[in-house]
Design an enzyme around this catalytic site. Structure first.
Site, mmCIF file in Angstrom:
data_model
loop_
_atom_site.group_PDB
_atom_site.id
_atom_site.type_symbol
_atom_site.label_atom_id
_atom_site.label_comp_id
_atom_site.label_asym_id
_atom_site.label_seq_id
_atom_site.Cartn_x
_atom_site.Cartn_y
_atom_site.Cartn_z
ATOM 1 N N SER A 1 0.855 -1.192 0.074
ATOM 2 C CA SER A 1 -0.046 0.168 -0.093
ATOM 3 C C SER A 1 0.892 1.352 -0.191
ATOM 4 C CB SER A 1 -1.030 0.003 1.179
ATOM 5 O OG SER A 1 -0.495 -0.098 2.398
ATOM 6 N N ASP B 1 -3.596 6.597 10.786
ATOM 7 C CA ASP B 1 -3.751 5.234 11.040
ATOM 8 C C ASP B 1 -2.447 4.645 11.510
ATOM 9 O OD1 ASP B 1 -1.972 5.195 8.701
ATOM 10 O OD2 ASP B 1 -3.462 4.164 7.703
ATOM 11 N N HIS C 1 0.253 4.333 7.130
ATOM 12 C CA HIS C 1 0.672 4.790 5.696
ATOM 13 C C HIS C 1 1.410 6.171 5.958
ATOM 14 C CE1 HIS C 1 -2.701 2.043 4.824
ATOM 15 N NE2 HIS C 1 -1.617 1.558 4.178
#
Length: 252
Positions: free
Chosen positions: A10, A218, A221
């Protein structure tokens, strides 16, 4: 045109600027940092259909289909190369898919085969040369002690397969050492994965550390600002490698 593969999970696909909306859905704020802007025609991306188009954010919007993509390191990497006298024409081949463990990049699997086939498609264009693979992955392997302990072996096997299948035995690989907040419960073996990445003994593999870069809420990221910094670090690492290999000079 000099070609670079963007692969991993990601943070390579880009989650910078992605946030949770009022109804719980993920959304991208649409803000593109100035450091991601490149001259028209200078940077192309290989679309999902195998055609070259102008590179714009998010680079992985048609590759990492199950997630909302935002800013990743690919565009700031390309912009820094242009700024510092690197290649004048750059082709980016996005291949990253979020939440994928290294086992999912096994050579018999869909992700690996897609990466190889997309790269070969890119290199069918006359005048293209494969220059490097940028790899940012490992958070999904920080979930158990077993996964973390076997990461180095699996990474080395994977990269040797890439070099073999692309007929580029010394393909430079630039691996990002992962980072995430201590509060992230799904990555208890983060430090073990980091040690494997920082201690890699694979020839022509260079490590760029993401430790200390700004994280989104979060804790997993990178923010757009952090992705810009990371892209710049990857570009500088690539230019330094190129300078040592060719005896050339770049404007650091």
């Amino acid at each position: 045109m000099e070609v670079f593969i963007l692969s991993g999970q990601s943070n390579m696909a880009g989650r910078g600027g992605v946030y949770t909306g009022p109804n719980g859905t993920k959304m991208w704020d649409g803000v593109v940092p100035e450091q991601c802007r490149v001259p028209p025609g200078a940077v192309l991306r290989l679309n999902a259909d195998g055609s070259w188009k102008e590179a714009t954010a998010p680079l992985h919007h048609d590759i990492d289909l199950q997630k909302v993509c935002g800013i990743g390191p690919g565009l700031p990497f390309a912009a820094r190369l242009l700024e510092r006298g690197g290649p004048r024409h750059i082709g980016l081949v996005p291949c990253a898919v979020g939440a994928t463990a290294i086992d999912e990049w096994d050579t018999t699997g869909r992700l690996y085969q897609q990466m190889i086939s997309r790269t070969k498609r890119a290199l069918q264009t006359p005048g293209t040369r494969l220059q490097a693979l940028l790899w940012y992955q490992g958070e999904s392997d920080a979930d158990t002690a077993e996964h973390a302990a076997t990461y180095a072996t699996k990474f080395t096997k994977l990269m040797r397969a890439v070099r073999h299948d692309l007929d580029h035995k010394d393909l430079p690989i630039f691996q990002v050492a992962i980072t995430c907040a201590d509060s992230v419960e799904i990555t208890p073996y983060r430090d073990e994965v980091r040690r494997a990445q920082l201690g890699t003994e694979l020839p022509h593999c260079y490590v760029v550390d993401a430790q200390g870069l700004e994280l989104q809420a979060d804790g997993l990221h990178l923010t757009p600002k952090a992705q810009v910094i990371l892209g710049g670090r990857l570009a500088d690492a690539y230019l330094l490698h190129s300078m040592h290999s060719s005896g050339g000079k770049y404007d650091f």
